[in-house]
Design a protein around this motif. Structure first.
Motif: not given
Length: 199
Positions: A10-16
């Motif tokens: 969960l980084a840069d406003g996105s969930l991978l």
């Protein structure tokens, strides 16, 4: 909708994540309503029966409760009114719905490190008087009978509040909802949404 799979970051406003077919997905964090864990490290308290229950919805404390005083028992994954859990229009799939006064105890046997939940008055409290604030409680957390958290007054006008605390070595965890500072139990439908312990 609900997507099941394994989260990688969960980084840069996105969930991978990778879904159950191993298809990689990127989801904007702002569009995620909730994350539910099934990895053995996280246990939702609504999936485990409490070891002790003390409930009485009457703010007048009779020595022997009347039948109506016990008419709103705790609910797993539902509000005390048996509706879906919802605090200020935010829905929760997991959690505990109670009516003040409520004290629920779980035997953790020292096997967990954290307790987390989102607390608030369930929207069902306003079902009879939409738009009018109703409900006033206090949430308390006890670790081996010692108070480790007191929310102070919480009303139906308050937004959901995320709480987290250390429960390492705690044998018994008790979640208490008391009558608030309005002196009555009207609309005191309280939610411990996403209540969980973490190993």
């Amino acid at each position: 909708g609900v997507i099941q799979g394994k989260i990688s970051s969960l980084a840069d406003g996105s969930l991978l994540m990778a879904d159950l077919l191993n298809v990689k997905r990127t989801i904007k964090a702002a569009s995620v309503a909730g994350i539910y864990y099934k990895n053995g490290r996280v246990v939702y308290l609504s999936d485990v029966k409490p070891s002790q229950v003390d409930e009485n919805a009457n703010c007048i404390r009779w020595r022997d409760p009347l039948p109506g005083d016990l008419a709103l028992p705790w609910q797993a994954d539902r509000s005390a009114k048996n509706t879906p859990l919802k605090i200020r229009n935010q829905s929760f799939r997991k959690g505990l719905g109670v009516h003040a006064y409520s004290a629920l105890t779980w035997n953790l046997d020292g096997g967990y490190t954290k307790f987390q939940a989102t607390i608030g008055i369930d929207d069902s409290a306003n079902a009879r008087s939409p738009g009018m604030p109703i409900g006033n409680v206090a949430f308390k957390v006890l670790a081996d009978a010692k108070e480790i958290f007191d929310s102070g007054p919480v009303t139906s006008t308050d937004k959901p509040r995320v709480i987290a605390m250390d429960v390492a070595k705690v044998k018994n965890l008790t979640l208490v909802v008391t009558f608030g500072d309005d002196g009555n139990g009207q609309g005191d439908h309280a939610d411990w949404a996403l209540a969980r312990v973490i190993r």
